[in-house]
Design a protein around this motif. Structure first.
Motif, PDB file in Angstrom:
ATOM      1  N   GLY A   1       0.801  -1.223   0.000  1.00  0.00           N
ATOM      2  CA  GLY A   1       0.000   0.000   0.000  1.00  0.00           C
ATOM      3  C   GLY A   1       0.831   1.268   0.000  1.00  0.00           C
ATOM      4  O   GLY A   1       0.317   2.352  -0.291  1.00  0.00           O
ATOM      5  N   ASP A   2       2.128   1.157   0.313  1.00  0.00           N
ATOM      6  CA  ASP A   2       3.019   2.326   0.304  1.00  0.00           C
ATOM      7  C   ASP A   2       3.476   2.640  -1.115  1.00  0.00           C
ATOM      8  O   ASP A   2       3.608   1.751  -1.957  1.00  0.00           O
ATOM      9  N   ARG A   3       3.746   3.914  -1.350  1.00  0.00           N
ATOM     10  CA  ARG A   3       4.311   4.352  -2.626  1.00  0.00           C
ATOM     11  C   ARG A   3       5.823   4.185  -2.575  1.00  0.00           C
ATOM     12  O   ARG A   3       6.454   4.445  -1.549  1.00  0.00           O
ATOM     13  N   LEU A   4       6.404   3.736  -3.685  1.00  0.00           N
ATOM     14  CA  LEU A   4       7.859   3.616  -3.771  1.00  0.00           C
ATOM     15  C   LEU A   4       8.501   4.987  -3.624  1.00  0.00           C
ATOM     16  O   LEU A   4       7.968   5.982  -4.121  1.00  0.00           O
ATOM     17  N   PRO A   5       9.631   5.079  -2.935  1.00  0.00           N
ATOM     18  CA  PRO A   5      10.303   6.377  -2.753  1.00  0.00           C
ATOM     19  C   PRO A   5      10.831   6.922  -4.074  1.00  0.00           C
ATOM     20  O   PRO A   5      11.150   6.172  -4.994  1.00  0.00           O
ATOM     21  N   GLU A   6      10.906   8.231  -4.123  1.00  0.00           N
ATOM     22  CA  GLU A   6      11.446   8.891  -5.316  1.00  0.00           C
ATOM     23  C   GLU A   6      12.966   8.762  -5.296  1.00  0.00           C
ATOM     24  O   GLU A   6      13.612   8.988  -4.268  1.00  0.00           O
ATOM     25  N   GLN A   7      13.508   8.383  -6.433  1.00  0.00           N
ATOM     26  CA  GLN A   7      14.953   8.179  -6.562  1.00  0.00           C
ATOM     27  C   GLN A   7      15.328   8.388  -8.024  1.00  0.00           C
ATOM     28  O   GLN A   7      14.538   8.098  -8.918  1.00  0.00           O
ATOM     29  N   GLU A   8      16.521   8.865  -8.260  1.00  0.00           N
ATOM     30  CA  GLU A   8      17.043   8.933  -9.624  1.00  0.00           C
ATOM     31  C   GLU A   8      18.051   7.805  -9.791  1.00  0.00           C
ATOM     32  O   GLU A   8      18.915   7.609  -8.942  1.00  0.00           O
ATOM     33  N   PHE A   9      17.896   7.055 -10.870  1.00  0.00           N
ATOM     34  CA  PHE A   9      18.772   5.929 -11.171  1.00  0.00           C
ATOM     35  C   PHE A   9      19.586   6.232 -12.413  1.00  0.00           C
ATOM     36  O   PHE A   9      19.102   6.888 -13.336  1.00  0.00           O
ATOM     37  N   THR A  10      20.809   5.723 -12.456  1.00  0.00           N
ATOM     38  CA  THR A  10      21.688   5.855 -13.618  1.00  0.00           C
ATOM     39  C   THR A  10      21.818   4.493 -14.284  1.00  0.00           C
ATOM     40  O   THR A  10      21.944   3.478 -13.605  1.00  0.00           O
ATOM     41  N   PHE A  11      21.772   4.494 -15.613  1.00  0.00           N
ATOM     42  CA  PHE A  11      21.890   3.274 -16.409  1.00  0.00           C
ATOM     43  C   PHE A  11      22.986   3.440 -17.433  1.00  0.00           C
ATOM     44  O   PHE A  11      23.185   4.534 -17.960  1.00  0.00           O
TER      45      PHE A  11
ATOM     46  N   LEU B   1      10.194   5.354 -14.209  1.00  0.00           N
ATOM     47  CA  LEU B   1      10.386   3.917 -14.366  1.00  0.00           C
ATOM     48  C   LEU B   1       9.168   3.097 -13.979  1.00  0.00           C
ATOM     49  O   LEU B   1       8.867   2.093 -14.618  1.00  0.00           O
ATOM     50  N   PHE B   2       8.470   3.506 -12.919  1.00  0.00           N
ATOM     51  CA  PHE B   2       7.418   2.669 -12.348  1.00  0.00           C
ATOM     52  C   PHE B   2       6.006   3.212 -12.529  1.00  0.00           C
ATOM     53  O   PHE B   2       5.045   2.479 -12.349  1.00  0.00           O
ATOM     54  N   GLY B   3       5.891   4.493 -12.882  1.00  0.00           N
ATOM     55  CA  GLY B   3       4.574   5.107 -13.015  1.00  0.00           C
ATOM     56  C   GLY B   3       3.766   4.503 -14.160  1.00  0.00           C
ATOM     57  O   GLY B   3       4.267   4.304 -15.255  1.00  0.00           O
ATOM     58  N   GLY B   4       2.497   4.199 -13.887  1.00  0.00           N
ATOM     59  CA  GLY B   4       1.596   3.693 -14.909  1.00  0.00           C
ATOM     60  C   GLY B   4       1.898   2.276 -15.366  1.00  0.00           C
ATOM     61  O   GLY B   4       1.383   1.838 -16.395  1.00  0.00           O
ATOM     62  N   LYS B   5       2.724   1.550 -14.618  1.00  0.00           N
ATOM     63  CA  LYS B   5       3.137   0.198 -15.015  1.00  0.00           C
ATOM     64  C   LYS B   5       2.973  -0.763 -13.842  1.00  0.00           C
ATOM     65  O   LYS B   5       2.942  -0.351 -12.687  1.00  0.00           O
ATOM     66  N   LYS B   6       2.932  -2.037 -14.176  1.00  0.00           N
ATOM     67  CA  LYS B   6       3.045  -3.093 -13.165  1.00  0.00           C
ATOM     68  C   LYS B   6       4.461  -3.634 -13.287  1.00  0.00           C
ATOM     69  O   LYS B   6       4.882  -4.017 -14.378  1.00  0.00           O
ATOM     70  N   VAL B   7       5.188  -3.643 -12.166  1.00  0.00           N
ATOM     71  CA  VAL B   7       6.601  -4.023 -12.192  1.00  0.00           C
ATOM     72  C   VAL B   7       6.905  -5.007 -11.062  1.00  0.00           C
ATOM     73  O   VAL B   7       6.222  -5.037 -10.040  1.00  0.00           O
ATOM     74  N   VAL B   8       7.934  -5.802 -11.279  1.00  0.00           N
ATOM     75  CA  VAL B   8       8.556  -6.581 -10.218  1.00  0.00           C
ATOM     76  C   VAL B   8       9.966  -6.023 -10.055  1.00  0.00           C
ATOM     77  O   VAL B   8      10.718  -5.921 -11.025  1.00  0.00           O
TER      78      VAL B   8
ATOM     79  N   GLU C   1       2.296  -1.477  -8.611  1.00  0.00           N
ATOM     80  CA  GLU C   1       1.419  -1.029  -9.688  1.00  0.00           C
ATOM     81  C   GLU C   1       1.315   0.480  -9.592  1.00  0.00           C
ATOM     82  O   GLU C   1       0.916   1.006  -8.555  1.00  0.00           O
ATOM     83  N   ASP C   2       1.724   1.156 -10.662  1.00  0.00           N
ATOM     84  CA  ASP C   2       1.749   2.621 -10.703  1.00  0.00           C
ATOM     85  C   ASP C   2       2.502   3.185  -9.497  1.00  0.00           C
ATOM     86  O   ASP C   2       2.098   4.179  -8.908  1.00  0.00           O
ATOM     87  N   GLY C   3       3.589   2.512  -9.114  1.00  0.00           N
ATOM     88  CA  GLY C   3       4.442   2.995  -8.039  1.00  0.00           C
ATOM     89  C   GLY C   3       3.991   2.638  -6.639  1.00  0.00           C
ATOM     90  O   GLY C   3       4.626   3.042  -5.664  1.00  0.00           O
ATOM     91  N   VAL C   4       2.896   1.866  -6.494  1.00  0.00           N
ATOM     92  CA  VAL C   4       2.391   1.477  -5.178  1.00  0.00           C
ATOM     93  C   VAL C   4       2.638  -0.017  -4.976  1.00  0.00           C
ATOM     94  O   VAL C   4       2.292  -0.835  -5.832  1.00  0.00           O
ATOM     95  N   VAL C   5       3.217  -0.367  -3.839  1.00  0.00           N
ATOM     96  CA  VAL C   5       3.564  -1.756  -3.545  1.00  0.00           C
ATOM     97  C   VAL C   5       2.291  -2.571  -3.315  1.00  0.00           C
ATOM     98  O   VAL C   5       1.451  -2.209  -2.483  1.00  0.00           O
TER      99      VAL C   5
END
Length: 156
Positions: free
Chosen positions: A5-15, A29-36, A129-133
């Motif tokens: 139910g928590d939102r993932l923390p904001e972070q900048e990642f380098t690739f 990266l995670f907004g509007g998507k379902k991710v693992v 899902e959309d940044g929420v665990v």
């Protein structure tokens, strides 16, 4: 520790990609998507290289068929994560370099291994899902069971 139910923390990642160095935020990266997101103590380490990442590589198509993007998180720099991605044929997985451990700490899932390696991510996997665990599986110390690709595929 982050909870369902928590939102993932904001972070900048380098690739590092074939196109060079790029950055993206958690929201991008995670907004509007379902991710693992699966996290492991270190690139090129035994369980991580022999079981954890390879399991997701093998099952990547099955996750993709379910509309899920895969992200591998480790407290390593972007160059190490890119080299590991190439060595493991893991192009279907986005490698998240948590260089200073800030994201792992913000999740409450960092551990200090002392002189062995310093700050590391605990071994875990989560679904967002959309940044929420929506699912969180954290391994007991020294274990590799609940965060495997096979276990997570059953939970999505």
């Amino acid at each position: 520790m982050i909870q369902i139910g928590d939102r993932l923390p904001e972070q900048e990642f380098t690739f590092i990609t074939e196109a060079g160095k790029t950055t993206a935020t958690s929201a991008e990266l995670f907004g509007g998507k379902k991710v693992v997101i699966f996290a492991l103590p270190g690139a090129f380490t035994p369980t991580c290289s022999q079981a954890h990442l390879p399991g997701f590589v093998v099952l990547a198509d099955q996750f993709r068929q379910k509309g899920i993007e895969l992200f591998c998180l480790s407290v390593n720099d972007a160059f190490v994560m890119r080299a590991w991605q190439q060595a493991q044929n893991a192009d279907a997985i986005t490698m998240l370099a948590d260089g200073d451990g800030a994201f792992s700490q913000a999740l409450g899932l960092a551990k200090d291994t002392g002189a062995f390696g310093g700050l590391r991510a605990q071994r875990f996997a989560l679904v967002a899902e959309d940044g929420v665990v929506t699912e969180l599986q954290v391994e007991a110390p020294g274990k590799f069971e609940v965060s495997s690709a096979e276990a997570m595929l059953k939970r999505v």
